[in-house]
Design an enzyme around this catalytic site. Sequence first.
Site, PDB file in Angstrom:
ATOM      1  N   SER A   1       9.412   6.951  46.614  1.00  0.00           N
ATOM      2  CA  SER A   1       8.149   7.630  46.307  1.00  0.00           C
ATOM      3  C   SER A   1       7.640   7.211  44.944  1.00  0.00           C
ATOM      4  CB  SER A   1       8.355   9.149  46.326  1.00  0.00           C
ATOM      5  OG  SER A   1       8.572   9.621  47.624  1.00  0.00           O
TER       6      SER A   1
ATOM      7  N   ASP B   1       0.071  14.275  49.485  1.00  0.00           N
ATOM      8  CA  ASP B   1       1.390  14.703  49.044  1.00  0.00           C
ATOM      9  C   ASP B   1       1.492  16.226  49.093  1.00  0.00           C
ATOM     10  OD1 ASP B   1       3.921  14.701  47.291  1.00  0.00           O
ATOM     11  OD2 ASP B   1       3.375  12.586  47.298  1.00  0.00           O
TER      12      ASP B   1
ATOM     13  N   HIS C   1       6.647  17.302  43.733  1.00  0.00           N
ATOM     14  CA  HIS C   1       6.621  15.886  44.085  1.00  0.00           C
ATOM     15  C   HIS C   1       5.252  15.253  43.856  1.00  0.00           C
ATOM     16  CE1 HIS C   1       6.651  12.360  46.853  1.00  0.00           C
ATOM     17  NE2 HIS C   1       7.921  12.286  46.530  1.00  0.00           N
TER      18      HIS C   1
ATOM     19  N   ASN D   1      14.130   6.406  51.813  1.00  0.00           N
ATOM     20  CA  ASN D   1      15.355   6.497  51.011  1.00  0.00           C
ATOM     21  C   ASN D   1      16.617   6.491  51.861  1.00  0.00           C
ATOM     22  OD1 ASN D   1      13.665   6.743  48.771  1.00  0.00           O
ATOM     23  ND2 ASN D   1      13.652   8.978  48.890  1.00  0.00           N
TER      24      ASN D   1
END
Length: 596
Positions: free
Chosen positions: A267, A61, A92, A188
């Site tokens: 996520s 990430d 994130h 998404n």
Amino acid sequence: MVALLATPGQIYALRDDPAIDRLWYDLPVQVCLDFSVPLIQAPRVWGMGVTGRGVRVALLDTGIDVSHPDLRGRVVGSAVFAGDNLLDRQGHGTHVAGIIAGSGSASARRFSGVAPDAALLVARVLDDRGAGWSSDVMAGLDWAVVQGARVVNLSLSSEHYGDGSDALSLFCDAVVQQGVVVCVAAGNDGPAPHSVGAPGCARQVLTVGASTDADGIAEFSAHGPTADGRIKPDVLFPGTLITSTRARGTHMGASQGDLYAEASGTSMATAHASGVAALLLEADPNATPAEVKAHLLAGAKDLGRHAQTQGAGRGDAYAAYRVGHTAGDFAGSAASSAPRSQTAADAPFPLTPAAPMPPDPRPRRTLSRGLWWAGLALAALTLCLCSLLILLGGLDSALRVLEARAVTPTPALNVLLRQDFTSPDPAWPTNENEQEQRGLAEGRYYLIARQPQSLLSQAIPGRYDNVVIEVEAGQTDGPAGGAYGLILRQRDSSNFYYVGLTSQGSYSFARLVSGQWQEIIPWTPAEAILKVGYLNRLRVEARGKQFKVTVNGQVLATVEDGTFDTGTAALFAASFDQGGVRIDFDNLSVWAAAPN
């Protein structure tokens, strides 16, 4: 594998170089608790003494804030493949890490992660904007395997809608083959169909969509199918308004004080799935990735939506845990027995399932030791020498011309039938009696063997010459130990071929000639076969004297036998000691030389 920047002219020159096996576009990727963790019943698993202890989860990430109280002492290894250090300036990675394994110490355990005692391996593969390249993600995956990760969390996706043949998806599948559960965000870009990007379209990963706290489907959650017609996502987990750890000095999501932030996305849903996978692996360290995936899907709560929207449903940690522990009780339960009722062209089917596969005693290999190539060759079935990965933003359309695409199985064959069971069809009847039940539900056709030791079938319309049949099939309900597959019959003869799979992960190939049963391949365990709760992609080729059986892209058997010139086919479902076995079928395709 080599990553390069190249001009269009150089790309076309490389295409013609005999030393280059394949070109890929280096895809750009991006980042796509307090109520959600109890919703998936993780605390009930904790009550069994299972908290993820001893399980290494790799987080690929934007980095991590190791100073956060909930994550302090949790990171046991780290690497940097993007940026200059591990520090999470985007937020994130830290948010996702808290969902997976946060201790909740700064919130009196209110915001504990799903697997609060799991260990984290953190690889920074995305920059401060939350963007990066698939080549860096692959480097992080290789590192994670070397470090002993049992689970990899990829809360990232790309805009590359595909069939799983891109480099990153193939690499993810290769990692799964090494015994690692890979959880990937669906993306998404929903709610439009065909919106699952790479690597979510990979075949063997667990692709995760997002649900709401009220067990709805998040509007942004990507929907399937993949470009080659497979179901994605595999499962949903909570992904809306999730409060988790906040990296110091970052502004991602809605602030919930200095230490926490609220964010939504697949996520966040993926992080829940990774945490549950860690719980299941602590409970059963010998579980394979396919078994973990099957348990998650079998334990999912059906939300009553189409499979291309919800997969198996919303994941449930405790239900998956129970499935895993109950499955062990089924070993050997499917005893050898001849079914009492036959409906497959009046042909008997003496099933004798094999016992479940024992754990592989061999040490797990790593991709670094030459398996960059071997893993990709296994998954793609095309890589053999050296592959070239091209980093060239903006030339996606040019590179797509060079990238291999899914084609019909054999140029000499014609597509004669495609059936996705989304609407009623007289060729696929619905009825019910004491012995059996068949019908159409949620875009699938199902057969239920209600009585013990029974078999039922459903004919596939048409007669075919040199036929290739593909269908997604699997046991979705009832006691473990059911069997299912395809029956091929020579026209106007008593010559039948049976290709069967069991919900325990075995396959067989048999022939019935004039009432005499010939077991050409006895029930044999195969890791490629997913067990109860998941559909397997079964492909049977009957061309000339050769039969080929492929499951989930892996060739299990090639058999030379009598010529299969023309004939008919049927789907079948069978039960053993216990009735109530439900087999679901979806996405049926038939290719043949000509209709007859």
